[in-house]
Design a protein around this motif. Structure first.
Motif, mmCIF file in Angstrom:
data_model
loop_
_atom_site.group_PDB
_atom_site.id
_atom_site.type_symbol
_atom_site.label_atom_id
_atom_site.label_comp_id
_atom_site.label_asym_id
_atom_site.label_seq_id
_atom_site.Cartn_x
_atom_site.Cartn_y
_atom_site.Cartn_z
ATOM 1 N N TRP A 208 28.169 -30.126 14.956
ATOM 2 C CA TRP A 208 29.255 -29.331 14.365
ATOM 3 C C TRP A 208 28.908 -27.849 14.397
ATOM 4 C CZ3 TRP A 208 30.729 -32.326 9.232
ATOM 5 C CH2 TRP A 208 31.221 -33.597 9.578
ATOM 6 N N MET A 209 27.675 -27.503 14.035
ATOM 7 C CA MET A 209 27.259 -26.106 14.028
ATOM 8 C C MET A 209 27.362 -25.473 15.419
ATOM 9 S SD MET A 209 23.934 -26.097 11.520
ATOM 10 C CE MET A 209 24.084 -26.252 9.746
ATOM 11 N N ARG A 210 27.188 -26.294 16.437
ATOM 12 C CA ARG A 210 27.282 -25.803 17.819
ATOM 13 C C ARG A 210 28.709 -25.871 18.365
ATOM 14 N NH1 ARG A 210 22.176 -25.032 19.763
ATOM 15 N NH2 ARG A 210 20.476 -26.185 18.752
ATOM 16 N N ALA B 251 27.261 -28.667 3.359
ATOM 17 C CA ALA B 251 28.581 -28.038 3.461
ATOM 18 C C ALA B 251 28.465 -26.524 3.632
ATOM 19 C CB ALA B 251 29.414 -28.361 2.216
ATOM 20 N N ILE B 252 27.608 -25.893 2.840
ATOM 21 C CA ILE B 252 27.451 -24.442 2.939
ATOM 22 C C ILE B 252 26.838 -24.059 4.282
ATOM 23 C CG2 ILE B 252 26.239 -22.433 1.993
ATOM 24 C CD1 ILE B 252 26.481 -23.778 -0.774
ATOM 25 N N ARG B 253 25.840 -24.802 4.734
ATOM 26 C CA ARG B 253 25.184 -24.473 6.007
ATOM 27 C C ARG B 253 26.143 -24.610 7.185
ATOM 28 N NH1 ARG B 253 21.209 -27.947 7.364
ATOM 29 N NH2 ARG B 253 21.639 -29.458 5.732
ATOM 30 N N VAL B 254 26.893 -25.699 7.208
ATOM 31 C CA VAL B 254 27.813 -25.915 8.336
ATOM 32 C C VAL B 254 28.968 -24.927 8.281
ATOM 33 C CG1 VAL B 254 29.444 -27.533 9.371
ATOM 34 C CG2 VAL B 254 27.197 -28.333 8.643
ATOM 35 N N ASP C 7 24.947 -16.547 14.870
ATOM 36 C CA ASP C 7 24.771 -17.259 16.130
ATOM 37 C C ASP C 7 24.452 -18.725 15.840
ATOM 38 O OD1 ASP C 7 24.122 -17.152 19.182
ATOM 39 O OD2 ASP C 7 22.357 -18.085 18.271
ATOM 40 N N ALA C 8 25.003 -19.629 16.646
ATOM 41 C CA ALA C 8 24.810 -21.057 16.421
ATOM 42 C C ALA C 8 23.342 -21.462 16.485
ATOM 43 C CB ALA C 8 25.615 -21.869 17.437
ATOM 44 N N GLU C 9 22.594 -20.853 17.407
ATOM 45 C CA GLU C 9 21.178 -21.194 17.528
ATOM 46 C C GLU C 9 20.416 -20.825 16.261
ATOM 47 O OE1 GLU C 9 19.787 -22.918 19.948
ATOM 48 O OE2 GLU C 9 21.773 -23.079 20.865
ATOM 49 N N ALA C 10 20.801 -19.708 15.649
ATOM 50 C CA ALA C 10 20.169 -19.310 14.389
ATOM 51 C C ALA C 10 20.631 -20.206 13.248
ATOM 52 C CB ALA C 10 20.484 -17.856 14.083
ATOM 53 N N ALA C 11 21.891 -20.603 13.280
ATOM 54 C CA ALA C 11 22.461 -21.396 12.190
ATOM 55 C C ALA C 11 21.766 -22.744 12.036
ATOM 56 C CB ALA C 11 23.955 -21.598 12.409
ATOM 57 N N THR D 131 19.261 -32.832 2.564
ATOM 58 C CA THR D 131 20.499 -32.084 2.786
ATOM 59 C C THR D 131 20.299 -30.579 2.667
ATOM 60 O OG1 THR D 131 21.097 -32.528 0.476
ATOM 61 C CG2 THR D 131 22.116 -33.916 2.172
ATOM 62 N N GLY D 132 19.076 -30.159 2.327
ATOM 63 C CA GLY D 132 18.776 -28.735 2.298
ATOM 64 C C GLY D 132 17.953 -28.270 3.478
ATOM 65 N N GLU D 133 17.361 -29.223 4.214
ATOM 66 C CA GLU D 133 16.574 -28.875 5.393
ATOM 67 C C GLU D 133 17.472 -28.314 6.483
ATOM 68 O OE1 GLU D 133 14.783 -32.529 6.546
ATOM 69 O OE2 GLU D 133 13.292 -32.524 4.932
ATOM 70 N N SER D 134 16.877 -27.625 7.443
ATOM 71 C CA SER D 134 17.653 -27.159 8.583
ATOM 72 C C SER D 134 18.179 -28.360 9.358
ATOM 73 C CB SER D 134 16.799 -26.290 9.503
ATOM 74 O OG SER D 134 15.848 -27.071 10.200
ATOM 75 N N ALA D 135 19.282 -28.178 10.062
ATOM 76 C CA ALA D 135 19.857 -29.270 10.853
ATOM 77 C C ALA D 135 18.883 -29.742 11.919
ATOM 78 C CB ALA D 135 21.163 -28.818 11.494
ATOM 79 N N ASP D 136 18.098 -28.822 12.447
ATOM 80 C CA ASP D 136 17.114 -29.189 13.464
ATOM 81 C C ASP D 136 16.044 -30.095 12.868
ATOM 82 O OD1 ASP D 136 15.950 -28.795 16.199
ATOM 83 O OD2 ASP D 136 14.321 -27.899 15.041
ATOM 84 N N ASP D 137 15.574 -29.761 11.665
ATOM 85 C CA ASP D 137 14.570 -30.605 11.008
ATOM 86 C C ASP D 137 15.140 -31.975 10.671
ATOM 87 O OD1 ASP D 137 12.612 -28.687 11.130
ATOM 88 O OD2 ASP D 137 12.922 -27.948 9.097
ATOM 89 N N GLU D 138 16.376 -32.011 10.175
ATOM 90 C CA GLU D 138 17.001 -33.292 9.838
ATOM 91 C C GLU D 138 17.140 -34.169 11.074
ATOM 92 O OE1 GLU D 138 20.069 -31.896 6.299
ATOM 93 O OE2 GLU D 138 20.560 -31.505 8.390
ATOM 94 N N ALA D 139 17.538 -33.567 12.182
ATOM 95 C CA ALA D 139 17.779 -34.331 13.401
ATOM 96 C C ALA D 139 16.513 -34.936 13.977
ATOM 97 C CB ALA D 139 18.461 -33.454 14.447
ATOM 98 N N HIS D 140 15.368 -34.364 13.608
ATOM 99 C CA HIS D 140 14.086 -34.848 14.154
ATOM 100 C C HIS D 140 13.182 -35.402 13.062
ATOM 101 C CE1 HIS D 140 15.607 -32.020 17.227
ATOM 102 N NE2 HIS D 140 15.141 -32.920 18.050
#
Length: 228
Positions: free
Chosen positions: A107-109, A154-157, A166-170, A215-224
């Motif tokens: 979603w962020m991307r 919700a706030i992060r997305v 920028d999406a990469e930063a988000a 739910t507070g971790e970065s999306a990248d951390d959650e995904a991995h």
């Protein structure tokens, strides 16, 4: 206008790493209450015209100390709720957390067609959060600041989708309990990310480094989650 998008204080599910997104949701831990009590002092330089929270109990408990300190009524605004985990609800295993994180990252991307298992897709989330903030903006002047207590994912997305970041930063952004995203603008013209505070508003001493706050971790951390 300026939006102070503030995440709720710590809950028991934030400690154990559960994807807890349903209504009415849990209350706060003792640390969560301390985080909430620290918000008024941390925001003493701000003068919010109003304070809003989602329907979930944890945001209202977190917003109450600020509302009381300022002598303002706490308003509950539909649409500010957390991104639903759907079939992953209350799970804390690596597979579930990874699936949740991968969807948030998509979603962020900009890939809003993806959906959580048995839950709405990114279009539905963006539309409901847009509608909630649109209603709030319609009640206030362009020069006003409003405090909005919502949820980590919700706030992060939303910040990724609707601000100039920028999406990469988000996807690298984390948001601990009572962290804050500050957006300036309006729903029609769009939002500029004025500030991002990942740590609790009351300071790093209110962090729980032992908690598994998925739910507070970065999306990248959650995904991995669990890899390596």
């Amino acid at each position: 206008m300026r939006l102070l998008l503030i995440r709720h204080g710590q809950t028991p599910s934030n400690v154990r790493g559960a994807l807890d997104t349903g209504f009415p949701g849990p209350g706060l831990t003792p640390l969560g209450h301390a985080q909430a009590e620290a918000v008024p002092t941390a925001l003493a330089h701000e003068s919010p015209a109003a304070i809003y929270a989602s329907h979930l109990v944890r945001t209202q408990l977190t917003a109450t100390p600020l509302a009381e300190a300022l002598g303002l009524s706490l308003r509950v605004q539909p649409g500010l709720e957390e991104i639903s985990a759907g079939a992953l609800e209350m799970r804390s295993d690596d597979h579930a957390v990874q699936a949740y994180g991968r969807c948030l990252e998509a979603w962020m991307r900009g890939d809003l067609d993806q959906a959580m298992p048995e839950a709405p897709d990114g279009h539905a989330f963006a539309e409901r959060f847009d509608a909630a903030l649109g209603e709030i903006a319609g009640r206030h002047g362009s020069d006003e600041t409003v405090a909005v207590f919502s949820h980590g994912a919700a706030i992060r997305v939303y910040t990724a989708l609707r601000s100039d970041i920028d999406a990469e930063a988000a996807v690298e952004l984390a948001l601990m309990n009572t962290g804050m995203s500050v957006l300036k603008g309006d729903p029609r013209a769009g939002w500029t990310l004025e500030a991002w505070r990942a740590e609790p508003l009351g300071g790093v001493e209110l962090l729980d480094l032992a908690a598994h706050d998925v739910t507070g971790e970065s999306a990248d951390d959650e995904a991995h989650e669990g890899e390596g």
